[in-house]
Design a protein around this motif. Structure first.
Motif, PDB file in Angstrom:
ATOM      1  N   VAL A 294       0.932   5.037   3.735  1.00  0.00           N
ATOM      2  CA  VAL A 294       0.970   3.624   3.382  1.00  0.00           C
ATOM      3  C   VAL A 294       0.265   3.438   2.053  1.00  0.00           C
ATOM      4  N   SER A 295       0.715   2.471   1.285  1.00  0.00           N
ATOM      5  CA  SER A 295       0.077   2.181   0.003  1.00  0.00           C
ATOM      6  C   SER A 295      -0.256   0.699  -0.067  1.00  0.00           C
ATOM      7  N   PHE A 296      -1.381   0.397  -0.732  1.00  0.00           N
ATOM      8  CA  PHE A 296      -1.860  -0.975  -0.858  1.00  0.00           C
ATOM      9  C   PHE A 296      -2.259  -1.249  -2.300  1.00  0.00           C
ATOM     10  N   GLU A 297      -2.026  -2.456  -2.741  1.00  0.00           N
ATOM     11  CA  GLU A 297      -2.597  -2.956  -3.986  1.00  0.00           C
ATOM     12  C   GLU A 297      -3.752  -3.873  -3.612  1.00  0.00           C
TER      13      GLU A 297
ATOM     14  N   ARG B 299     -15.915   3.592  -2.514  1.00  0.00           N
ATOM     15  CA  ARG B 299     -16.980   4.091  -3.397  1.00  0.00           C
ATOM     16  C   ARG B 299     -18.068   4.792  -2.595  1.00  0.00           C
ATOM     17  N   GLU B 300     -18.467   4.199  -1.482  1.00  0.00           N
ATOM     18  CA  GLU B 300     -19.526   4.793  -0.665  1.00  0.00           C
ATOM     19  C   GLU B 300     -19.144   6.178  -0.161  1.00  0.00           C
ATOM     20  N   ASN B 301     -17.842   6.413   0.034  1.00  0.00           N
ATOM     21  CA  ASN B 301     -17.389   7.686   0.586  1.00  0.00           C
ATOM     22  C   ASN B 301     -16.783   8.604  -0.478  1.00  0.00           C
ATOM     23  N   GLY B 302     -16.961   8.244  -1.751  1.00  0.00           N
ATOM     24  CA  GLY B 302     -16.480   9.097  -2.831  1.00  0.00           C
ATOM     25  C   GLY B 302     -14.975   9.233  -2.879  1.00  0.00           C
ATOM     26  N   LEU B 303     -14.248   8.177  -2.491  1.00  0.00           N
ATOM     27  CA  LEU B 303     -12.782   8.248  -2.407  1.00  0.00           C
ATOM     28  C   LEU B 303     -12.088   7.245  -3.311  1.00  0.00           C
ATOM     29  N   ALA B 304     -12.842   6.600  -4.187  1.00  0.00           N
ATOM     30  CA  ALA B 304     -12.245   5.587  -5.056  1.00  0.00           C
ATOM     31  C   ALA B 304     -11.272   6.250  -6.025  1.00  0.00           C
ATOM     32  N   GLY B 305     -10.111   5.611  -6.213  1.00  0.00           N
ATOM     33  CA  GLY B 305      -9.124   6.121  -7.157  1.00  0.00           C
ATOM     34  C   GLY B 305      -9.358   5.567  -8.551  1.00  0.00           C
ATOM     35  N   GLU B 306      -8.412   5.829  -9.424  1.00  0.00           N
ATOM     36  CA  GLU B 306      -8.491   5.303 -10.783  1.00  0.00           C
ATOM     37  C   GLU B 306      -8.263   3.800 -10.775  1.00  0.00           C
ATOM     38  N   PRO B 307      -8.940   3.063 -11.674  1.00  0.00           N
ATOM     39  CA  PRO B 307      -8.732   1.598 -11.749  1.00  0.00           C
ATOM     40  C   PRO B 307      -7.254   1.263 -11.927  1.00  0.00           C
ATOM     41  N   GLY B 308      -6.790   0.312 -11.152  1.00  0.00           N
ATOM     42  CA  GLY B 308      -5.397  -0.111 -11.249  1.00  0.00           C
ATOM     43  C   GLY B 308      -4.432   0.697 -10.404  1.00  0.00           C
ATOM     44  N   GLU B 309      -4.873   1.867  -9.913  1.00  0.00           N
ATOM     45  CA  GLU B 309      -4.012   2.699  -9.081  1.00  0.00           C
ATOM     46  C   GLU B 309      -3.996   2.167  -7.649  1.00  0.00           C
ATOM     47  N   PRO B 310      -2.868   2.309  -6.932  1.00  0.00           N
ATOM     48  CA  PRO B 310      -2.829   1.840  -5.538  1.00  0.00           C
ATOM     49  C   PRO B 310      -3.680   2.711  -4.632  1.00  0.00           C
ATOM     50  N   LEU B 311      -4.075   2.140  -3.513  1.00  0.00           N
ATOM     51  CA  LEU B 311      -4.743   2.899  -2.466  1.00  0.00           C
ATOM     52  C   LEU B 311      -3.674   3.534  -1.591  1.00  0.00           C
ATOM     53  N   VAL B 312      -3.744   4.846  -1.412  1.00  0.00           N
ATOM     54  CA  VAL B 312      -2.749   5.566  -0.612  1.00  0.00           C
ATOM     55  C   VAL B 312      -3.446   6.251   0.556  1.00  0.00           C
ATOM     56  N   ILE B 313      -2.991   5.939   1.759  1.00  0.00           N
ATOM     57  CA  ILE B 313      -3.535   6.545   2.980  1.00  0.00           C
ATOM     58  C   ILE B 313      -2.427   7.355   3.638  1.00  0.00           C
ATOM     59  N   ARG B 314      -2.750   8.584   4.032  1.00  0.00           N
ATOM     60  CA  ARG B 314      -1.742   9.450   4.664  1.00  0.00           C
ATOM     61  C   ARG B 314      -2.318  10.037   5.940  1.00  0.00           C
TER      62      ARG B 314
ATOM     63  N   LEU C  76      -5.890  11.580   4.995  1.00  0.00           N
ATOM     64  CA  LEU C  76      -6.121  11.685   3.561  1.00  0.00           C
ATOM     65  C   LEU C  76      -6.171  10.283   2.960  1.00  0.00           C
ATOM     66  N   VAL C  77      -7.154  10.071   2.100  1.00  0.00           N
ATOM     67  CA  VAL C  77      -7.253   8.810   1.364  1.00  0.00           C
ATOM     68  C   VAL C  77      -7.273   9.153  -0.117  1.00  0.00           C
ATOM     69  N   ASN C  78      -6.312   8.626  -0.843  1.00  0.00           N
ATOM     70  CA  ASN C  78      -6.165   8.974  -2.264  1.00  0.00           C
ATOM     71  C   ASN C  78      -6.164  10.495  -2.455  1.00  0.00           C
ATOM     72  N   ASP C  79      -5.411  11.177  -1.549  1.00  0.00           N
ATOM     73  CA  ASP C  79      -5.225  12.639  -1.593  1.00  0.00           C
ATOM     74  C   ASP C  79      -6.512  13.419  -1.347  1.00  0.00           C
TER      75      ASP C  79
END
Length: 552
Positions: free
Chosen positions: A66-69, A81-96, A108-111
């Motif tokens: 699933v992907s979220f904006e 951020r707390e879990n070190g999983l933040a992606g690049e600014p502007g990139e969608p959040l992807v959960i697998r 997987l969160v942001n791969d």
């Protein structure tokens, strides 16, 4: 906002990729077409329990993505951020989520690998799923206070600050009491030891000095006779120094008669200097090693006392002055302890009073907000065929032991489904259809104050039709102005309100498969006509479908 759902090999779904947009999305299809599979797949990606039974027959694994904006400031950003999983600014959040046929799963969160617990936390902030058997969201009383505070625009930050101050003051008082109690238990010992060290008055380095003095005097007693004899050899009219001086004077008169006589005189002068230095050193040694029985006895008594006290307190003799200061400080603390406790108790009372006033102010605001919320929900009930029901928000004061940074109140939503019937929690009274409509009424009342950016309603229109279905559709459409909605529905009135319409169907062949299609305008009219007429779509049903779409 949910932007995409990708499913591979989940039950009857071989491969499916869906894109979602803002507003109201509706999902329709015949009974048994597989609408629940979509929700199960989405739930799996958001942390639901992994079941190997979800893997399509004959496949090694099932995969759901699933992907979220996310808007700036969304709660999920902080979690990432707390879990070190933040992606690049502007990139969608992807959960697998990957589920294996032989058991086990990966998240997987942001791969990047993530725990299922984190997926649940993320899921709670991203999506609200409301169905007949959902026990989260609005049905969970633990979240009702936060919902009421959000609805009422109630700011709890001052109460949180004062609560922390109150608890910190209590902790300081408890520590001071423990320290004073421990000190009081040792008071007799501290007073005795402090008095003993006060009388002894030990000095830094004193033990070493006394030991050296004692050793020197003991040596002096043994060497006194030899030192005196050596002194006699050097001193006196017949001593060595006297004879050397006489020889030097006599040689001085004739030293100029020969070079060797001059050299002999120089050697005598040097001998006199060295002999005089020896005499001085001997005198110093005699002083240092002077044996005085009374003084030796006094030094030994002092030395033995210092060492005995040091052994008793299990410290080095040189540490006794510091110990004396420490014990004096403990006595002073004991004397000041009661006064300090009085001050700390006063601080606790003041902090408690300040927090209690802030918590009472929150209670007043919550009672006022509860009245407004009850009225807002009541306005939504009659159109949803719940006119015999009543809704109320219970705000009650908790025992002090249960107070928290958010105040002293417990908040719970309750309903009475029939006149005269007792009020009880939502999940314990409402039937499936009633419960979904109650949730919708609540969500509409709370809509302007926010919530999850994406909400999913599973068959909220079950068991109703006509005007009630139209009222549900109208409210869902209104709610979609402030959030993204996905609705699984059997109602043509609700389906006509959607901004996007997904059709779910099951195909039968060698292998049964479920597919999902995004309908265009003509196919959407046909699907709504099918929902209106049943197996055989009539022209009248198509005309009615057109009227519903035009009115939406």
């Amino acid at each position: 906002m949910l932007t995409g759902l990708s499913i591979r090999d989940v039950v009857l779904i071989e491969s499916l990729d869906l894109e979602f947009g803002p507003g109201l999305g509706v999902l329709t299809g015949e009974t048994g077409a597989g609408k629940s599979i979509l929700l199960d797949a989405l739930g799996l990606a958001l942390g639901a329990r992994a079941d190997s039974g979800l893997v399509r027959t004959g496949q090694a694994q099932a995969v759901v993505s699933v992907s979220f904006e996310l808007p700036a400031g969304h709660a999920a950003h902080e979690l990432l951020r707390e879990n070190g999983l933040a992606g690049e600014p502007g990139e969608p959040l992807v959960i697998r989520r990957i589920v294996k046929a032989d058991g086990g799963s990966r998240a997987l969160v942001n791969d990047q690998s993530a725990s299922v617990g984190l997926l649940r936390e993320l899921g709670a902030s991203l999506v609200e799923i409301h169905g007949q058997h959902d026990d989260r969201g609005l049905l969970n009383a633990r979240g009702h206070r936060a919902l009421l505070d959000t609805f009422g625009g109630i700011d709890t930050r001052e109460a949180e600050r004062l609560y922390r101050g109150w608890r910190e003051a209590e902790d300081a008082l408890a520590r001071a009491r423990d320290a004073l109690d421990a000190a009081e238990r040792d008071r007799e010992f501290v007073e005795h030891a402090s008095a003993e060290l006060g009388r002894l008055a030990p000095q830094a380095g004193e033990e070493e000095e006394l030991a050296a003095l004692r050793a020197n005097m003991q040596k002096g007693a043994r060497l006194a006779e030899d030192i005196a004899a050596v002194g006699q050899y050097l001193d006196g009219s017949d001593g060595g120094l006297s004879l050397l001086r006489q020889a030097a004077r006599r040689l001085e008169r004739i030293a100029d008669q020969h070079d060797r006589l001059g050299e002999a005189l120089a050697a005598l002068d040097r001998a006199l200097i060295e002999a005089s230095d020896a005499e001085d050193r001997l005198a110093e040694a005699a002083d240092a090693l002077a044996y005085d029985p009374a003084r030796l006895e006094e030094a030994e008594a002092r030395l033995f006392e210092i060492r005995a006290v040091a052994r008793k307190h299990r410290v080095d003799p040189d540490a006794l002055p510091a110990l004396a200061e420490e014990l004096a400080a403990k006595l002073a603390a004991l004397e000041a302890g009661t006064r300090s406790l009085d001050r700390l108790e006063q601080a606790v009372a003041e902090a408690h009073s300040a927090y209690r006033a802030a918590a009472a102010a929150l209670s007043v605001q919550r009672h006022a907000a509860a009245e407004r919320l009850d009225a807002a929900v009541a306005r939504e009930l009659a159109p949803l065929k719940l006119d015999a029901a009543q809704f109320r928000t219970v705000v009650e004061t908790l025992a002090e032991a249960q107070w928290s940074p958010l105040g002293q109140d417990r908040v719970e939503f309750e309903i009475s489904t029939n006149p005269g019937a007792p009020f009880a929690p939502l999940a314990k009274i409402a039937s499936g259809g009633e419960l979904s409509r109650f949730i919708l009424a609540l969500k509409v009342a709370l809509a302007e104050r926010g919530g999850a950016a994406t909400m999913i309603f599973d068959e909220i229109d079950r068991g109703v039709g006509g005007a009630v279905a139209s009222a549900i559709g109208e409210r869902l459409h209104r709610l979609s102005d402030s959030a993204q909605l996905l609705v699984v529905t059997h109602s043509p009135q609700v389906a006509a309100r959607g901004n996007r319409h997904f059709f779910i169907e099951k195909s039968h062949g060698l292998v049964t498969r479920t597919s999902v299609q995004l309908l265009d305008d003509s196919r959407r009219r046909e699907e709504i006509a099918r929902m209106l007429s049943g197996a055989e779509v009539t022209d009248e049903a198509r005309a009615q479908a057109g009227r519903l779409l035009e009115a939406a």
